[in-house]
Design an enzyme around this catalytic site. Structure first.
Site, PDB file in Angstrom:
ATOM      1  N   GLY A 149       0.903  -1.302  -0.024  1.00  8.66           N
ATOM      2  CA  GLY A 149       0.030   0.066   0.131  1.00  8.66           C
ATOM      3  C   GLY A 149       0.821   1.170  -0.153  1.00  8.66           C
ATOM      4  N   GLU A 166       4.934  -5.932   3.041  1.00  5.92           N
ATOM      5  CA  GLU A 166       4.569  -6.901   2.007  1.00  5.92           C
ATOM      6  C   GLU A 166       4.583  -5.875   0.771  1.00  5.92           C
ATOM      7  OE1 GLU A 166       1.845 -10.565   3.585  1.00  5.92           O
ATOM      8  OE2 GLU A 166       0.824  -8.744   2.590  1.00  5.92           O
ATOM      9  N   GLY A 222       4.804  -4.286  -2.732  1.00  6.35           N
ATOM     10  CA  GLY A 222       5.272  -4.636  -4.357  1.00  6.35           C
ATOM     11  C   GLY A 222       5.603  -3.323  -4.990  1.00  6.35           C
ATOM     12  N   TYR A 249      -8.203   0.345 -15.424  1.00  6.38           N
ATOM     13  CA  TYR A 249      -8.686   1.375 -14.558  1.00  6.38           C
ATOM     14  C   TYR A 249      -8.269   2.889 -14.543  1.00  6.38           C
ATOM     15  CZ  TYR A 249      -5.380  -1.578 -11.528  1.00  6.38           C
ATOM     16  OH  TYR A 249      -4.627  -2.485 -11.063  1.00  6.38           O
ATOM     17  N   CYS A 272      -8.311  -4.784 -30.244  1.00  7.60           N
ATOM     18  CA  CYS A 272      -9.672  -4.205 -30.870  1.00  7.60           C
ATOM     19  C   CYS A 272     -10.600  -3.882 -29.559  1.00  7.60           C
ATOM     20  CB  CYS A 272     -10.393  -5.362 -31.490  1.00  7.60           C
ATOM     21  SG  CYS A 272      -9.234  -6.017 -33.000  1.00  7.60           S
TER      22      CYS A 272
HETATM   23  C1  LIG Z   1      -0.985  -6.499  -3.736  1.00  6.33           C
HETATM   24  C2  LIG Z   1      -0.719  -7.169  -2.308  1.00  6.33           C
HETATM   25  C3  LIG Z   1       0.537  -6.562  -1.765  1.00  6.33           C
HETATM   26  C4  LIG Z   1       1.402  -5.537  -2.470  1.00  6.33           C
HETATM   27  O1  LIG Z   1       0.666  -4.457  -2.652  1.00  6.33           O
HETATM   28  P1  LIG Z   1       1.474  -3.027  -3.287  1.00  6.33           P
HETATM   29  O2  LIG Z   1       0.427  -2.042  -3.488  1.00  6.33           O
HETATM   30  O3  LIG Z   1       2.030  -3.590  -4.716  1.00  6.33           O
HETATM   31  O4  LIG Z   1       2.398  -2.760  -2.167  1.00  6.33           O
HETATM   32  C5  LIG Z   1       0.759  -7.056  -0.554  1.00  6.33           C
HETATM   33  N1  LIG Z   1       0.244  -7.841   0.346  1.00  6.33           N
HETATM   34  C6  LIG Z   1      -1.047  -8.357  -0.300  1.00  6.33           C
HETATM   35  C7  LIG Z   1      -1.972  -9.361   0.648  1.00  6.33           C
HETATM   36  C8  LIG Z   1      -1.351  -8.055  -1.578  1.00  6.33           C
HETATM   37  O5  LIG Z   1      -2.425  -8.711  -2.041  1.00  6.33           O
END
Ligand SMILES: *Cc1c(COP(=O)(O)O)cnc(C)c1O
Length: 419
Positions: free
Chosen positions: A231, A273, A275, A315, A342
């Protein structure tokens, strides 16, 4: 903040001689330096660990780079668990934050010793059935419901999200899990996505720390870790400033000192966590302008399309675009930048002010290192591109080849032969 590509036109042209466009390219130096800043910002917490959300960029070479920087992985599926295992992550470095999970996936996660993060109270029985017992180390995903606001701005809507347990369910789940033999507990929550503010993690931390203290009192369990999940966002548009991970780490530390330490819980490990924050800015989608079209609008057709990067079509996400070699030219043309699907939503940009684009120009689409290639699909019979790594010494390594028609037809075995 001004968006500057990490490759020049000359570099991109050289790379394109060997690996035709479109391709995704990742910046190893940027990835490593960012990961080091994260660890530095949380170095006050002895057990801190980032479990990289594999779904953002599921490539073994990327996972291995992050492993070298001290990260584990966060998996959402069987194949992500398999990939983590094959990359050499042991169970203690794998988080399994899945939802709507099949029996076989819980079973495999348990077999390799990954930490299971339960998404629902009914999954206690489900895991017990699947694995024969409850693992000693277990986590539960918390969803407080309602809206999540920072300074009167609604950041996200947890009450509408399918994930997690309610507050009363958290208490009940911890009691049940304890009776079933669990010894080390974790709490996880993901309440807002792509936050571009230094306040998100500290606010979330305060909620989770307070909840952890309550749960420990109510149930007597030992809480070993608190997982702030993903997040933390990135500025996709140039008018935004990036998050300051040091300010974020410091904000979480303050909440920790305020809430956990006085409760005698100063040994809790903080997990993340992330990403997007780990990878998005360190990936470019490189594509070439192959058509121009002057009808009711001005269109530039490129050789990438939404299957290479789905976020704009899916989105309406903004991704900044740089026309390589024209970085300093005035943005005095208004274009729609389109792919070839398309589908009229196959546009990387709509009414975007850019320098005059000539056929053959190379375009960098920024911030595609997370949730970019990963969301790819094969609609319109389109094939997935290669993934390349710009190494720290300036050389380029192919870390995934482009798909071929044979890959596309591979799952038709038995039928294809007969045609
Ligand atoms: C997608 C996700 C993340 C990573 O989210 P980011 O917005 O990419 O940081 C972490 N934990 C869980 C459970 C997720 O589904």
């Amino acid at each position: 903040m001004k968006k500057v590509p990490f490759i020049t036109k000359e570099q991109a042209e050289e790379i394109a001689k060997k690996y035709p466009t479109p391709f995704h390219i990742y910046d190893e130096k940027g990835i490593r330096e960012n990961a080091r800043r994260l660890y530095d910002a949380f170095s006050w917490n002895k057990g801190f660990k980032e479990f990289f959300a594999v779904k953002a960029t599921p490539n073994p070479t990327i996972l291995k780079i992050l492993k070298e920087e001290g990260c584990g992985t966060d998996c959402s599926s069987y194949t992500e668990l398999l990939m983590s295992k094959r990359c050499g992550f042991d169970g203690s470095n794998i988080m399994f934050s899945s939802n709507d999970t099949p029996t076989s996936e819980f079973r495999y996660a348990n077999e390799i010793g990954a930490t299971i993060n339960l998404d629902d109270i009914t999954h206690i029985d489900f895991v017990k059935q699947a694995c024969g017992k409850i693992p000693e180390r277990i986590s539960c995903r918390y969803n407080p419901g309602g809206k999540f606001s920072i300074a009167n701005t609604i950041m996200d809507n947890p009450g509408d999200a399918k994930y997690g347990l309610t507050r009363p369910q958290m208490t009940e789940a911890f009691k049940t899990l304890k009776e079933l033999g669990a010894k080390e507990f974790g709490i996880h929550a993901f309440l807002a996505s792509n936050t571009v503010t230094n306040e998100y993690y500290p606010m979330l931390a305060k909620i989770l720390f307070t909840t952890a203290v309550e749960l420990a009192k109510e149930t007597g369990v030992h809480i070993g870790f608190i997982n702030l999940s993903g997040g933390v966002g990135i500025p996709y548009t140039p008018d935004k400033e990036p998050n300051d991970i040091y300010a974020i780490g410091e904000g979480v530390r303050k909440a920790y000192e305020e809430v956990l330490v006085p409760a005698g819980m100063g040994d809790v490990a903080i997990y993340t966590e992330l990403g997007r924050f780990m990878l998005a800015p360190y990936g470019h989608l490189v594509t070439r302008a192959i058509h121009e079209k002057h009808t009711h609008k001005e269109y530039i057709g490129v050789d990438a399309c939404a299957v290479n990067l789905m976020r704009p079509a899916m989105y309406g996400a903004y991704h900044h675009i740089t026309v390589l070699g024209k970085e300093n030219e005035p943005c005095d043309h208004i274009y729609d930048i389109t792919g070839s699907l398309c589908e009229n939503n196959d546009k990387f940009a709509i009414d975007r002010a850019l320098p005059k684009i000539d056929m053959g120009d190379l375009l960098v689409i920024h911030d595609t290192g997370a949730h970019g290639f990963a969301m790819g699909y094969n609609y319109n019979g389109k094939l997935k591109s290669a993934e390349l790594l710009l190494r720290e010494d300036g050389s380029v390594l192919q870390i995934r080849r482009a798909e071929t028609p044979d890959d596309y037809f591979a799952t038709l075995e038995g039928f294809w032969d007969k045609i």
